[in-house]
Design an enzyme around this catalytic site. Sequence first.
Site, PDB file in Angstrom:
ATOM      1  N   ASP A   1      83.596 115.263  39.430  1.00 18.33           N
ATOM      2  CA  ASP A   1      83.054 115.012  38.105  1.00 18.33           C
ATOM      3  C   ASP A   1      82.350 116.299  37.671  1.00 18.33           C
ATOM      4  O   ASP A   1      82.058 117.183  38.481  1.00 18.33           O
ATOM      5  CB  ASP A   1      82.109 113.800  38.074  1.00 18.33           C
ATOM      6  CG  ASP A   1      81.934 113.277  36.634  1.00 18.33           C
ATOM      7  OD1 ASP A   1      82.285 114.007  35.679  1.00 18.33           O
ATOM      8  OD2 ASP A   1      81.432 112.158  36.459  1.00 18.33           O
TER       9      ASP A   1
HETATM   10  C1  BGC Z   1      81.729 112.344  32.883  1.00 14.61           C
HETATM   11  C2  BGC Z   1      83.215 112.226  33.077  1.00 14.61           C
HETATM   12  C3  BGC Z   1      83.924 113.108  32.092  1.00 14.61           C
HETATM   13  C4  BGC Z   1      83.446 114.520  32.271  1.00 14.61           C
HETATM   14  C5  BGC Z   1      84.102 115.519  31.350  1.00 14.61           C
HETATM   15  C6  BGC Z   1      81.265 113.782  32.879  1.00 14.61           C
HETATM   16  O1  BGC Z   1      79.943 113.874  32.480  1.00 14.61           O
HETATM   17  O2  BGC Z   1      81.045 111.614  33.875  1.00 14.61           O
HETATM   18  O3  BGC Z   1      83.626 110.898  32.954  1.00 14.61           O
HETATM   19  O4  BGC Z   1      85.305 112.989  32.240  1.00 14.61           O
HETATM   20  O5  BGC Z   1      82.054 114.564  32.036  1.00 14.61           O
HETATM   21  O6  BGC Z   1      83.666 115.333  30.057  1.00 14.61           O
END
Ligand code: BGC
Length: 742
Positions: A264
């Site tokens: 993530d």
């Molecule tokens: C989120 C993800 C997301 C990623 C990219 C993160 O903060 O938890 O779900 O895909 O950001 O935007």
Amino acid sequence: MRRIEFFLIAVFLLFVCGGYISIPIYLDDTRGIEERVEDALNRMTLQEKIAMVHAQSSFSSPGVKRLGIPEIWTTDGPHGIRAELFWGNFKEAGWGNDSCVAFPALTALAATWNREMAYIYGKSIGEEARYRNKTILLGPGVNIYRTPLNGRNFEYMGEDPFLASELVVPYVRGVQQNGVAACVKHYALNNNEKNRHTTNVIVDDRALNEIYLPAFKAAVTKGKVWSIMGAYNLFQGQHCSHHHRLLNQILKQDWGFDGVVVSDWGATHDSDEAIRNGLDLEFDTKDSKMPKLSAVKYDNYFLAHDYLNKIQQGKYGTEELDDKVRRILRLSFRTNMNRARPYGSMLSKEHYDAAQQIAEEGFVLLKNEGILPISRENVKRILVVGENAVRMMTAGGGSSALKAQIEVTPLQGIMELVDESIDVCFARGYKTEDYEGAKVMAGYSLEETRSDEELAREAVDLAKNADYVLFFGGLNKAKKQDCEGHDRLTMSLPANQDALIDSLLQVNKHLIFVNISGNAVAMPWVGRVPAICQAWYLGSKAGTAIARILFGEVNPSGKLPFSFPVSLDRSPAHVKGDYPGTKKGNVWDMVYREGIFVGYRWFDTFDKNGVLFPFGHGLSYTKFMYEKPSIDRQKMGAEECVKISVLVKNIGMVAGKEVVQLYVGDKKSSLPRPVKELKAFQKVDLAPGESELVTFVLDRNDLSFFNDRIQKWVAEPGEFELFIGSSSVDIRGKVKIVYTGK
Ligand code: BGC
């Protein structure tokens, strides 16, 4: 020239030119993917391999330019394709050609209980991703609904592992048939947003296997998903994005995952763990422990220069690196190096139709004392009340926020549906504090100078002369109201919605409350409001779908994918668990004390009165009669299946769809089990008077539980009860079966 000389020259020329004209194996798509992966890998330098395993920008990683291997571009996800952002930050780049169709949020998809809808969803969003040249779509999310406070519940598929598993598989297939990788997230146990980077989940292996892992497992083993996102939180003291047990053992070894583990964004915290524990591609690291080795921030990522140094100094060989690169190459050959993939499409009528159809099937009618649908014939004036009737809901909420080309708000949807014979007026009624992310639609500004009292007074005055009051309330994807990065503080509706409902009821009993949210909300007025609907965040065609249902053009058929508790203190995570946990050093230990008793498993077994609207509940404008179910055998052996059939008939006046649900209960077992668990369901579409025989097939897996003492799924011999119902509490028939175990 003699013949022999001519022959030798010809052979020589063929040899030399042939070398040039024959294409390398990795570019030859008549070859198998694994052969191409090995060929490409063998041509790469150490530096090129290192570059491949970490980001080069906020959302992309480099391919190998020298070899023609393209960059990988990721995009959020999971409800539409996010607007283009700047290279190195998260600001919208302001492109003019990057608006999308917003599909309903995943809770709405889950509420369709329809595998076909999940497939259409995946196929359509995959086509949009492909058209926009994205390699990985960051979604869908399948974290289990554990607490109504979780700010991201709206991005997930509810509280039941079986329902989520059945829907994630067609979604993934639909996306990937476009040559775009789905990325199932957030693996694993990311069930709250508060302290999401520092929550350390402590959960027993039984709940892990029965509740929290199945949807991920289904995505991998049945959906064959090509990538998965490691979560922010910790589990048993280790961060999930580089977690030995979750990634190396369970995901890659036990489930045979051959795709890419993506961190993530900012979930990587240690290079040794990232190297060894199964992380393949690192994004957006911000950790203060990150080594400062270069002026280029991406070179300082844990899987960048630091990793290279460690290999060059002999701390690591290239075994782990080659494994990561192989996975990334494999993903490329499946996606951006797959010449046979389709071209995709975006903003098409088909996509809008799909968005509307999913919205209409996901809408849930929670309560109806004969007031819905609204018959247009006898109506002169309708009052629409509430900020959510005009607020854009495809914006806000965090990374899933969208730049939708179109968003039909509920007020617009109603105005478009009714003709001039009906006077539709609007009163805002209440105002929430946070307008962030909410854009102005339909010429109506959300800026508000009037006081709460003035707003309420206007609504109440207008309600006196209305035939119906349609109240659009709920949450709104602002911070702490269904938004990433924050949990809600309470289950109550924000602003003075509850008080306004009371005041409106005093002057007009024909009040219909439409809750816009991805979460359960408290409804202290539930007994006094004659109709209540759950309308989620329904995407581009939200208002169209809502209006068509309220006015009876479409018969609602959605069913709740999670239970609505009567209050927060009856929700199992809050009765038993210890949300938000206990601070120990830098982390928050959160013990999932309720174990497997999540959602209806808890209410059914321990607190029948604790539920306001149960899992699987959803009404229709017609009625369905269930005949007594029949079963093809009374006893079932270990290698046998059992067939349960039930005839379901539409005995009302309008066509409608019903979700027939089958739950299994183990009468006696060596470990505690819930009263019943969902093991099968089928949505049927019936004209008035029509009936259909629904047949379910069960085997011993459907009778099993995970015995953590022996780390195995077991079905214990004995009596089982099979419940057929229209919801988890509205059981229409039961049959018993004996499992012999032999
Ligand atoms: C989120 C993800 C997301 C990623 C990219 C993160 O903060 O938890 O779900 O895909 O950001 O935007």
